[in-house]
Scaffold this motif. Structure first.
Motif, PDB file in Angstrom:
ATOM      1  N   ASP A 102      49.340  49.439  46.699  1.00 48.55           N
ATOM      2  CA  ASP A 102      48.300  50.221  47.342  1.00 48.55           C
ATOM      3  C   ASP A 102      46.999  49.996  46.579  1.00 48.55           C
ATOM      4  O   ASP A 102      46.875  50.397  45.419  1.00 48.55           O
ATOM      5  N   GLU A 103      46.051  49.348  47.226  1.00 49.83           N
ATOM      6  CA  GLU A 103      44.803  48.972  46.550  1.00 49.83           C
ATOM      7  C   GLU A 103      44.036  50.209  46.077  1.00 49.83           C
ATOM      8  O   GLU A 103      43.393  50.182  45.034  1.00 49.83           O
ATOM      9  N   THR A 104      44.114  51.301  46.835  1.00 52.24           N
ATOM     10  CA  THR A 104      43.406  52.525  46.438  1.00 52.24           C
ATOM     11  C   THR A 104      43.971  53.050  45.120  1.00 52.24           C
ATOM     12  O   THR A 104      43.229  53.442  44.224  1.00 52.24           O
ATOM     13  N   ILE A 105      45.306  53.042  45.006  1.00 47.56           N
ATOM     14  CA  ILE A 105      45.939  53.505  43.760  1.00 47.56           C
ATOM     15  C   ILE A 105      45.559  52.577  42.607  1.00 47.56           C
ATOM     16  O   ILE A 105      45.215  53.036  41.517  1.00 47.56           O
ATOM     17  N   GLU A 106      45.587  51.287  42.864  1.00 46.20           N
ATOM     18  CA  GLU A 106      45.227  50.321  41.809  1.00 46.20           C
ATOM     19  C   GLU A 106      43.805  50.579  41.315  1.00 46.20           C
ATOM     20  O   GLU A 106      43.524  50.562  40.129  1.00 46.20           O
ATOM     21  N   LYS A 107      42.915  50.812  42.279  1.00 47.49           N
ATOM     22  CA  LYS A 107      41.520  51.060  41.931  1.00 47.49           C
ATOM     23  C   LYS A 107      41.405  52.331  41.072  1.00 47.49           C
ATOM     24  O   LYS A 107      40.723  52.364  40.071  1.00 47.49           O
ATOM     25  N   ARG A 108      42.120  53.383  41.494  1.00 47.54           N
ATOM     26  CA  ARG A 108      42.080  54.644  40.752  1.00 47.54           C
ATOM     27  C   ARG A 108      42.608  54.457  39.329  1.00 47.54           C
ATOM     28  O   ARG A 108      42.112  55.053  38.387  1.00 47.54           O
ATOM     29  N   LYS A 109      43.636  53.638  39.171  1.00 50.61           N
ATOM     30  CA  LYS A 109      44.187  53.392  37.834  1.00 50.61           C
ATOM     31  C   LYS A 109      43.126  52.759  36.948  1.00 50.61           C
ATOM     32  O   LYS A 109      42.956  53.157  35.791  1.00 50.61           O
TER      33      LYS A 109
END
Ligand SMILES: [Zn+2]
Ligand SMILES: [Zn+2]
Length: 149
Positions: A102-109
């Protein structure tokens, strides 16, 4: 790329246990296996290998970036073919492992690490729960409920 090609690319001889281990992972997509799982699959194909040798092979293939070592809880190290960043869902009922990206989760990390002043080198993100097959026998809150005295 097949396992033998990967080995040749990094300059390793395409023989013995290394290739066998890779063939096991390439026989099926998205496999997550413990060393014991791998050893059992090798035995089914009449390939005998000591656990010590297998761990050496696994460590080596991991070092080369061909395999990825995931640790899902204390003593449960599993190996998979390294196929880029993704996260895992683990079923507490049957032990099944699923993957998601999930790109959104990756970004948040990345943002979270940055905000805390960390240079991110690696990360693990694992969701635990019950898969669709196990859900029916799982009652939310059942384990936490205590009999009244
Ligand atoms: Zn399950
Ligand atoms: Zn995975």
């Amino acid at each position: 790329m097949r396992g033998s090609e990967k080995l040749t690319k990094v300059g390793l001889k395409v023989t013995g246990p290394r290739l066998k281990v890779l063939q096991i992972f390439e026989a099926q997509e998205h496999l997550h296996l413990t060393a014991d799982d791998i050893r059992r699959r090798m035995l089914e194909q009449d390939v005998r290998i000591s656990l010590a040798t297998l761990y050496r092979v696994l460590a080596h293939l991991t070092e080369l970036g061909i395999l990825h070592r995931c640790i899902f809880d204390g003593d449960r190290a599993m190996y998979e073919l390294d196929h880029g960043i993704h996260d895992h869902l683990i079923c507490l009922g049957c032990g099944r492992v699923d993957e998601f990206a999930d790109e959104t989760i990756e970004k948040r990390k990345r943002i979270t690490a940055q905000a805390s002043g960390y240079a991110l080198t690696t990360h693990r993100h694992t969701l635990f729960g019950y898969c669709s097959a196990c859900r029916a026998s799982y009652q939310p809150g059942a384990a936490a409920r205590r009999p009244r005295s």
